[in-house]
Design a protein around this motif. Sequence first.
Motif, PDB file in Angstrom:
ATOM      1  N   GLY A   1      38.950 -63.111  65.292  1.00  0.00           N
ATOM      2  CA  GLY A   1      37.737 -62.430  64.863  1.00  0.00           C
ATOM      3  C   GLY A   1      36.442 -62.552  65.759  1.00  0.00           C
ATOM      4  N   LEU A   2      36.272 -63.793  66.215  1.00  0.00           N
ATOM      5  CA  LEU A   2      35.233 -64.614  67.039  1.00  0.00           C
ATOM      6  C   LEU A   2      35.553 -63.862  68.296  1.00  0.00           C
ATOM      7  CD1 LEU A   2      34.796 -67.979  65.736  1.00  0.00           C
ATOM      8  CD2 LEU A   2      33.403 -66.108  65.280  1.00  0.00           C
ATOM      9  N   ILE A   3      36.875 -63.922  68.732  1.00  0.00           N
ATOM     10  CA  ILE A   3      37.261 -63.270  70.313  1.00  0.00           C
ATOM     11  C   ILE A   3      36.945 -61.718  70.190  1.00  0.00           C
ATOM     12  CG2 ILE A   3      39.273 -63.057  71.811  1.00  0.00           C
ATOM     13  CD1 ILE A   3      40.377 -65.521  70.490  1.00  0.00           C
ATOM     14  N   ILE A   4      37.282 -61.297  69.178  1.00  0.00           N
ATOM     15  CA  ILE A   4      37.102 -59.755  69.029  1.00  0.00           C
ATOM     16  C   ILE A   4      35.617 -59.416  69.355  1.00  0.00           C
ATOM     17  CG2 ILE A   4      37.004 -57.655  67.576  1.00  0.00           C
ATOM     18  CD1 ILE A   4      39.860 -58.737  66.562  1.00  0.00           C
ATOM     19  N   ARG A   5      34.775 -60.065  68.812  1.00  0.00           N
ATOM     20  CA  ARG A   5      33.269 -59.834  68.743  1.00  0.00           C
ATOM     21  C   ARG A   5      32.868 -59.912  70.224  1.00  0.00           C
ATOM     22  NH1 ARG A   5      28.739 -63.484  65.917  1.00  0.00           N
ATOM     23  NH2 ARG A   5      29.645 -65.172  67.294  1.00  0.00           N
ATOM     24  N   GLU A   6      33.308 -61.150  70.835  1.00  0.00           N
ATOM     25  CA  GLU A   6      32.866 -61.101  72.248  1.00  0.00           C
ATOM     26  C   GLU A   6      33.405 -60.379  73.244  1.00  0.00           C
ATOM     27  OE1 GLU A   6      30.667 -63.653  73.231  1.00  0.00           O
ATOM     28  OE2 GLU A   6      30.428 -63.979  70.959  1.00  0.00           O
TER      29      GLU A   6
ATOM     30  N   PHE B   1      39.872 -62.959  77.262  1.00  0.00           N
ATOM     31  CA  PHE B   1      39.712 -62.886  75.846  1.00  0.00           C
ATOM     32  C   PHE B   1      41.190 -62.374  75.255  1.00  0.00           C
ATOM     33  CE2 PHE B   1      35.163 -62.397  76.621  1.00  0.00           C
ATOM     34  CZ  PHE B   1      34.790 -63.721  76.038  1.00  0.00           C
ATOM     35  N   ILE B   2      41.536 -61.398  76.047  1.00  0.00           N
ATOM     36  CA  ILE B   2      43.081 -60.873  75.581  1.00  0.00           C
ATOM     37  C   ILE B   2      44.064 -61.991  75.831  1.00  0.00           C
ATOM     38  CG2 ILE B   2      44.809 -59.259  76.106  1.00  0.00           C
ATOM     39  CD1 ILE B   2      42.620 -57.348  77.250  1.00  0.00           C
ATOM     40  N   ALA B   3      44.023 -62.713  76.780  1.00  0.00           N
ATOM     41  CA  ALA B   3      44.998 -63.915  76.691  1.00  0.00           C
ATOM     42  C   ALA B   3      44.848 -64.799  75.697  1.00  0.00           C
ATOM     43  CB  ALA B   3      44.696 -64.610  78.058  1.00  0.00           C
ATOM     44  N   GLY B   4      43.525 -65.248  75.358  1.00  0.00           N
ATOM     45  CA  GLY B   4      43.684 -66.139  74.283  1.00  0.00           C
ATOM     46  C   GLY B   4      43.920 -65.568  72.854  1.00  0.00           C
ATOM     47  N   PHE B   5      43.674 -64.148  72.668  1.00  0.00           N
ATOM     48  CA  PHE B   5      44.131 -63.514  71.374  1.00  0.00           C
ATOM     49  C   PHE B   5      45.404 -63.445  71.393  1.00  0.00           C
ATOM     50  CE2 PHE B   5      45.192 -59.408  69.165  1.00  0.00           C
ATOM     51  CZ  PHE B   5      44.473 -59.715  68.049  1.00  0.00           C
ATOM     52  N   VAL B   6      46.261 -63.276  72.700  1.00  0.00           N
ATOM     53  CA  VAL B   6      47.697 -63.242  72.144  1.00  0.00           C
ATOM     54  C   VAL B   6      48.158 -64.734  72.182  1.00  0.00           C
ATOM     55  CG1 VAL B   6      49.921 -63.133  73.989  1.00  0.00           C
ATOM     56  CG2 VAL B   6      47.968 -61.300  73.945  1.00  0.00           C
ATOM     57  N   ALA B   7      47.771 -65.864  72.801  1.00  0.00           N
ATOM     58  CA  ALA B   7      48.067 -67.115  72.555  1.00  0.00           C
ATOM     59  C   ALA B   7      48.062 -67.486  71.005  1.00  0.00           C
ATOM     60  CB  ALA B   7      47.167 -68.014  73.127  1.00  0.00           C
ATOM     61  N   LEU B   8      46.773 -67.040  70.452  1.00  0.00           N
ATOM     62  CA  LEU B   8      46.829 -67.278  68.959  1.00  0.00           C
ATOM     63  C   LEU B   8      47.401 -66.767  67.928  1.00  0.00           C
ATOM     64  CD1 LEU B   8      42.725 -67.049  68.567  1.00  0.00           C
ATOM     65  CD2 LEU B   8      44.290 -69.139  67.985  1.00  0.00           C
ATOM     66  N   ASN B   9      48.107 -65.481  68.373  1.00  0.00           N
ATOM     67  CA  ASN B   9      48.961 -64.672  67.578  1.00  0.00           C
ATOM     68  C   ASN B   9      50.407 -65.338  67.755  1.00  0.00           C
ATOM     69  OD1 ASN B   9      48.107 -62.068  66.179  1.00  0.00           O
ATOM     70  ND2 ASN B   9      46.682 -62.244  67.969  1.00  0.00           N
TER      71      ASN B   9
ATOM     72  N   GLN C   1      28.233 -63.616  74.848  1.00  0.00           N
ATOM     73  CA  GLN C   1      27.332 -64.810  75.285  1.00  0.00           C
ATOM     74  C   GLN C   1      28.406 -66.018  76.134  1.00  0.00           C
ATOM     75  OE1 GLN C   1      26.931 -66.775  71.445  1.00  0.00           O
ATOM     76  NE2 GLN C   1      25.736 -64.881  70.401  1.00  0.00           N
ATOM     77  N   PHE C   2      29.426 -65.601  76.257  1.00  0.00           N
ATOM     78  CA  PHE C   2      29.993 -66.286  77.519  1.00  0.00           C
ATOM     79  C   PHE C   2      30.493 -65.425  78.546  1.00  0.00           C
ATOM     80  CE2 PHE C   2      31.085 -67.876  73.194  1.00  0.00           C
ATOM     81  CZ  PHE C   2      30.786 -69.173  73.263  1.00  0.00           C
ATOM     82  N   GLY C   3      30.493 -66.116  79.658  1.00  0.00           N
ATOM     83  CA  GLY C   3      30.638 -65.232  80.921  1.00  0.00           C
ATOM     84  C   GLY C   3      31.935 -65.108  81.304  1.00  0.00           C
ATOM     85  N   LEU C   4      32.868 -64.871  80.254  1.00  0.00           N
ATOM     86  CA  LEU C   4      34.293 -64.745  80.511  1.00  0.00           C
ATOM     87  C   LEU C   4      34.614 -63.186  80.636  1.00  0.00           C
ATOM     88  CD1 LEU C   4      35.733 -67.034  77.906  1.00  0.00           C
ATOM     89  CD2 LEU C   4      35.383 -67.435  80.214  1.00  0.00           C
ATOM     90  N   SER C   5      35.908 -62.864  81.410  1.00  0.00           N
ATOM     91  CA  SER C   5      36.039 -61.545  81.592  1.00  0.00           C
ATOM     92  C   SER C   5      37.044 -61.017  80.352  1.00  0.00           C
ATOM     93  CB  SER C   5      37.267 -61.541  82.709  1.00  0.00           C
ATOM     94  OG  SER C   5      38.390 -62.142  82.564  1.00  0.00           O
ATOM     95  N   PRO C   6      37.159 -59.683  80.078  1.00  0.00           N
ATOM     96  CA  PRO C   6      38.088 -59.203  78.824  1.00  0.00           C
ATOM     97  C   PRO C   6      39.348 -59.621  79.109  1.00  0.00           C
ATOM     98  CG  PRO C   6      36.535 -57.510  79.984  1.00  0.00           C
ATOM     99  CD  PRO C   6      36.452 -58.675  80.665  1.00  0.00           C
ATOM    100  N   TRP C   7      40.006 -59.839  80.003  1.00  0.00           N
ATOM    101  CA  TRP C   7      41.246 -60.339  80.135  1.00  0.00           C
ATOM    102  C   TRP C   7      41.493 -61.789  79.739  1.00  0.00           C
ATOM    103  CZ3 TRP C   7      44.866 -56.876  80.649  1.00  0.00           C
ATOM    104  CH2 TRP C   7      44.848 -55.844  81.381  1.00  0.00           C
TER     105      TRP C   7
END
Length: 610
Positions: free
Chosen positions: A43-48, A66-74, A58-64
């Motif tokens: 949920g936090l990743i989705i918000r960012e 966040f997508i990689a982090g989302f896949v790893a968590l799942n 708030q963080f200077g990361l690219s959308p990709w």
Amino acid sequence: MISSSKKLAGWQLLWQLICYKPKLYLIDTCFWIFIMGLPALPGLIIREFFNSLTGKAQFGLSPWAFIAGFVALNLGHILVIFIGRITKTQHRFTMRSLLRRNLLERLLNNPHAQIKVTQDDTENTVSQGEVISYFRDDAEHIEDNVAWISEIFGEGLFAVLSLVILLSVNIPMTLFVFLPLVGMVVIIQKAETRIKKYRQASRQATQEVTGILGEIFSSVQAIKVAGAEQDVLTYFRTLNDKRRERMVKDSLLKAILNSLFQNMVNFGTGLILVMASFLMQSGGNQLTVGDFALFVYNLSFVTGFFASVGGFMALYKQTEVAFERMAALISGASAETLVAPNQLYLQELGKSRKNLPRLEQPTENESHHLQSLKLSNLTYIYPGTHQGIVDINLQIQRGSLTVITGRIGAGKTTLLRVLLGLLPKQAGEIYWNNHLVVDPANFFVPPRSAYTPQIPQLFSYSLRENILLGLSKDDADIETALKMAVFEQDLAAMNEKLETLVGTKGVRLSGGQMQRVAAARMFVRQPELLIFDDLSSALDVETELTLWSRIFANTTEQGENPWTPTCLVVSHRRSVLRRADQIIVMKAGRVVAQGKFDEILADEQADWIF
């Protein structure tokens, strides 16, 4: 309605069941917390992610990233679910096994011929087939309730955390979340009686179906001889139709409640989303797109928890029915008996039966040695009849042979069953060595006594297992017992010897062989008192004479074997009556003559026997 004391008792039983294996339950709960917790992080990743698309991240990361982090968590979530299901299976199996083990132990300790259920001040007899529904359906239902408690705890923990996040996003919107919960509690309170009523009816209908199945399979030959196949099948269909009707009502009520709970949650969610849309349109940076995505994502955890709480409350009402049914089945014992901690030997699963723990016969002491057995005014009348036994007085000395005889229906078998505690005596006393026997059912067991009924019960295992029934004895002891039972020639003709499978209820053996295997089961335990109910009914004269001569020979061979059995038997055979130290003649439940063979032969009350 269920009283508050019964509700408390239900929670206490569930808590004791949980405490049986607290470590396993804690591991299961922790895994479920992880299972629920990992999905909360995306949920936090989705918000960012959404804020990054609108330039407010708030963080200077690219959308990709966040997508990689989302896949790893799942992927991690999938792994935790797999491991958690292993612990969940172990926990559920342990809970179900404990319930079934304790229920079976209580039923085995019930000495009476019939299993009776006492409920609502009425007593009903339950067949072996009907008991299956208690072991299967009720045990599994309680297991589901216990397993769901850990799930509710995990869901509740992260529902609280999600609620904190919702409050941080917007407090007024969060307050609307509690509206569905209030409605669920009201519905459960109103529907409580109907939930239990439908569940009791469906369980009762299932019990009747399993009962008739047991009766059909155990009476196939009788049904065929009577030509009653169609009548039996018609009755079976009637019971199934009734069961289907009641099960549909039970399932429909459950589906309606689940639908109501889910729709209430969805309705509440809809109101919250409408309110969120107004806040976003009002401007003033009250709610960003990322905040809205975070709110909606965490909202599902809270509303999902509320839906689970509604389902759990309904399940608990049904579980009360399961506890009440099982407690009624073991009437005479407290409900805590069901959840009493006991060893399950689960670590032995998959190993050979030879490696399982063996039973040891209780160590003999002086109180076990029979010197005299006395029955004083023993009385039992079958309920609703005038049949039974009345004022039976009898005295037996060590090493003697006492034969009970009389016409059919005289009360011979009833006398033996009352003596052994298989039927509850209504009056009179039993004395073992001049000491009062308070609980005959638990007293007259090896090494004090052993009993063979008219139709002995054998199990679909090997000859060895049927004789030992878990007792620790070597092959030499078994063969000695079989020889004493005149079974050595039969054993020699069997290809598998002691490993020969006797089939269901001993179907591969003749009636005489079943009687002698049951006798060997008694002899291998060397009890003080041997009780036979009409051993002559399935044995020819020569075999029975040999059996009795070996028993008496064993009594005289004190140097080689100190065992001195005392025999109490039911028989009509003249050869046995001649050997008897005393004969008891019964008629209409009373003793009408008593003495030795010659004395009985001259008695006008008993001359019809010969």
